[in-house]
Enzyme design. Sequence first.
Site, PDB file in Angstrom:
ATOM      1  CB  SER A  94      -0.932  -0.061   1.223  1.00  0.00           C
ATOM      2  OG  SER A  94      -1.938   0.904   1.141  1.00  0.00           O
TER       3      SER A  94
ATOM      4  CG  ASP B 275      -6.537  -3.378  -3.316  1.00  0.00           C
ATOM      5  OD1 ASP B 275      -7.273  -2.489  -2.843  1.00  0.00           O
ATOM      6  OD2 ASP B 275      -5.372  -3.573  -2.914  1.00  0.00           O
TER       7      ASP B 275
ATOM      8  CG  HIS C 112      -5.744  -2.290   0.587  1.00  0.00           C
ATOM      9  ND1 HIS C 112      -4.979  -2.133  -0.542  1.00  0.00           N
ATOM     10  CD2 HIS C 112      -5.183  -1.491   1.530  1.00  0.00           C
ATOM     11  CE1 HIS C 112      -4.004  -1.256  -0.298  1.00  0.00           C
ATOM     12  NE2 HIS C 112      -4.106  -0.872   0.959  1.00  0.00           N
TER      13      HIS C 112
END
Lengths: 482, 482
Positions: A289, A345, A400
């Site tokens: 991320s 995602d 995610h």
Amino acid sequence: MKAIHLPLVTHLHHHDLDPNKNRVPVVYAYQDVKTSKKSNRLGEKLSNLLNIQKNDPTRSNLNDIHEDKANTPTMSPKEDISDRWCDIHGVQEWEGLLDPLHPFLRREIVKYGEFAQATYDALDIDSFSEYCGSCMYNSHKLFDKLGLNKSGYRVTKYIYAMSQIDMPQWLERSKLTYTWSKDSNWIGFVAVSDDEESRRIGRRDIVVAWRGTVTPSEWYENMQRKLESIGHMDSKVEHGFLSIYTSKCDSTRYNKSSASQQVMKELKTLVEFYKTKGEQVSLTITGHSLGGALALLNAYESAANFPKLPISVISFAAPRVGNIAFRDELYQMGVKILRVTVKQDLVPRMPGIVLNESLQKFDDLTGTLEWIYTHAGTELKLDVRSSPYLKRGFNFIGIHMLETYLHLVDGFVSSTSTFRSNAKRDVALVNKACDMLVDELRIPTCWYQLAHKGLECNSYGRWVRPKRHPEDIPSPTREQLL
Amino acid sequence: MKAIHLPLVTHLHHHDLDPNKNRVPVVYAYQDVKTSKKSNRLGEKLSNLLNIQKNDPTRSNLNDIHEDKANTPTMSPKEDISDRWCDIHGVQEWEGLLDPLHPFLRREIVKYGEFAQATYDALDIDSFSEYCGSCMYNSHKLFDKLGLNKSGYRVTKYIYAMSQIDMPQWLERSKLTYTWSKDSNWIGFVAVSDDEESRRIGRRDIVVAWRGTVTPSEWYENMQRKLESIGHMDSKVEHGFLSIYTSKCDSTRYNKSSASQQVMKELKTLVEFYKTKGEQVSLTITGHSLGGALALLNAYESAANFPKLPISVISFAAPRVGNIAFRDELYQMGVKILRVTVKQDLVPRMPGIVLNESLQKFDDLTGTLEWIYTHAGTELKLDVRSSPYLKRGFNFIGIHMLETYLHLVDGFVSSTSTFRSNAKRDVALVNKACDMLVDELRIPTCWYQLAHKGLECNSYGRWVRPKRHPEDIPSPTREQLL
């Protein structure tokens, strides 16, 4: 290859670092994460776009879930890859290794992903703790505590980043007045392979693992506006990421030097040490991320400083970071990037997909941003629908999560195959901090937490927060103090 | 005093016990409890009614919170009450002992409350467990496991109630096909004082502790409709409570006899045993919320069966149970009832306050129900605003929690005094399963839970649900099987 003189650090001067005015970056992690109402609504709107159907006829039979795997090792064997390490490290852009995914490469991707996961698992997120936002363990114990003692690597350095930057609320901030640091958060670590692992993988491998955030809803809307120059060419990157990477402040304990300066100093020491010994050295930078974005900035800076060093990025669920010139400059400097994404995602689609519902000029901006920000590197694209262990339906956070990614990598055979039947990685890990596993597996949701949330019953019968062991209390290194 | 021949049991025949049709009673307990939207709205509407102001000028200074109590015992001393036990057991309706609250009585109320609390703390609420709805420990280990080994009592019997009754969803129901019981839930226990405690309190004391529910939102709306006859006189009680107390079914493992039959058989054995030895015996029945209602039914039946036995009920947060005739009959039989309530708690106002928002004939029904259902006994009324440790604001669940009650009892001096400054009970207990403590105390919310929610890492590195220890697996007693 051009020489670039730590260009990132100079950007610090662009920022106003008044701590009362600026906000903190970086990282919510494990909590009983609730997706905000806003992102829920968003999720509903987007689920069609993402081709998520609740009843998926292609879904595998669930019978094999009941197969008893409790007594098998959790990892595939570590093969000797010393004669193929350059390919596995991406020198040929992973040509021919991704679809089908080569077992050796799969094992290495999971290895690096678990280093990134360690930055979540060891983070103190208790807002009543005076050490909130720090690592719970000192660097010598980290891998032991997280079951990574057989990883073949040892941690050499922790990295801290400013948490008071002009950014939306990401920080882990203690509610107490007295804390270990009001200004900084633990943002990652540097590790290096030991002799045995180095023999197996054919070189001395230095790893940088960057911590991200598992609740992207706070930041994605703010990450699509402001491109900022980096280096001396046309390269531009998202202002927010750069800010986290380069901010420092003389009045802090842990960020008298920026994350960039800390990591580059450690890399210089390690690279020189092993080069002097005549060893082959590589650098592998990983992150999930937001951590994947920081990995890319770190790779850019490292390539400029160590022109001949083989450098790869293995990122998970990373958003776009910069413009086309930035991407091209990374390519020119020889940085290899393997970008692991999950089809459903949303984060890897940012910036560039307009997620800010308040934005009025929807179409105009979508078009523009789509072209401004661009991804870099080779993509390994996963699909939540491939796994018979995962729930269907749109779970913004769960999809995610890095553990979801690692599960899907472990089961990935090829883009046309079903989930690998002999995948061995413990499926229970997926639910550490979310609710993604089918009920049949009987794994509690968000189960990764301390007994009694860290309270202990003392000899007087009182439930108290134990003092942290002195050797686990963060203390600045010399260079952080000077 | 009249003889009543187990009248409660006869009501079983009024029920249709088809397990596919009927629903389960009894008990949600610890979970990260979320108040439903409906009850939230309700809460907002009712907060004025309950005189809850967010900024309360009478609130005590918080400075004394920081006083270090970590090294003091958690309980007031246990005084010798052998020559005053009748008064403390309520023979004079606690006349002159409640306001101000006599320290000896306070200590006894907390003691019984902790027995009721044990029924929550030891309940398996993991819906992925095959033992969901059972007690996690066998009866010999229960008090040891919960830190009640110094209570001076030992458990002699567990009680089970049908969970498939024609009632709203209360049960702890496993999601698995194979479970310890599809029909029953653990609903309480019988315990008896040991020799040392009996000397201290002046008699052999038998305790029955009934488990309740901490999420009343599911049941309160359904508990104000249906009065049902009990005994041979005009007494009537709420159908739902009676149903839980008296239901049984031959095809079940744990409820071939009803909760009523199980407990009465055990009481008969114990009372006869100690009477034969020439001892003075008392019966004290306790319970929280729904458990308080069951305590009253149990007291009614016990008084009919043991006409000369001193019987008291110490209930916490109990709703109204029956009509005026029921109350009067309890009085005539000599049952003493101490009803501990919190001013801001809604449950003791039910039935009789119309909480069902869908109900159209609001005024009519309010009036009617208010007169139909009535409370019995002496009230000890507490106020959340008296404690400097508790958050202000309307927290439907938190205010109703038994641990909140026990905290307030521990600090109660009199209706005109502030919180007792030398109260010693561990404040942290309040937050076991809710969010009621002020931030300054640094106690996590809902902290009472197992490490990793019960998962353990086995020798292969897999996170698995450990098998329950064989001696903790519930097994029916002979009379349950016959």
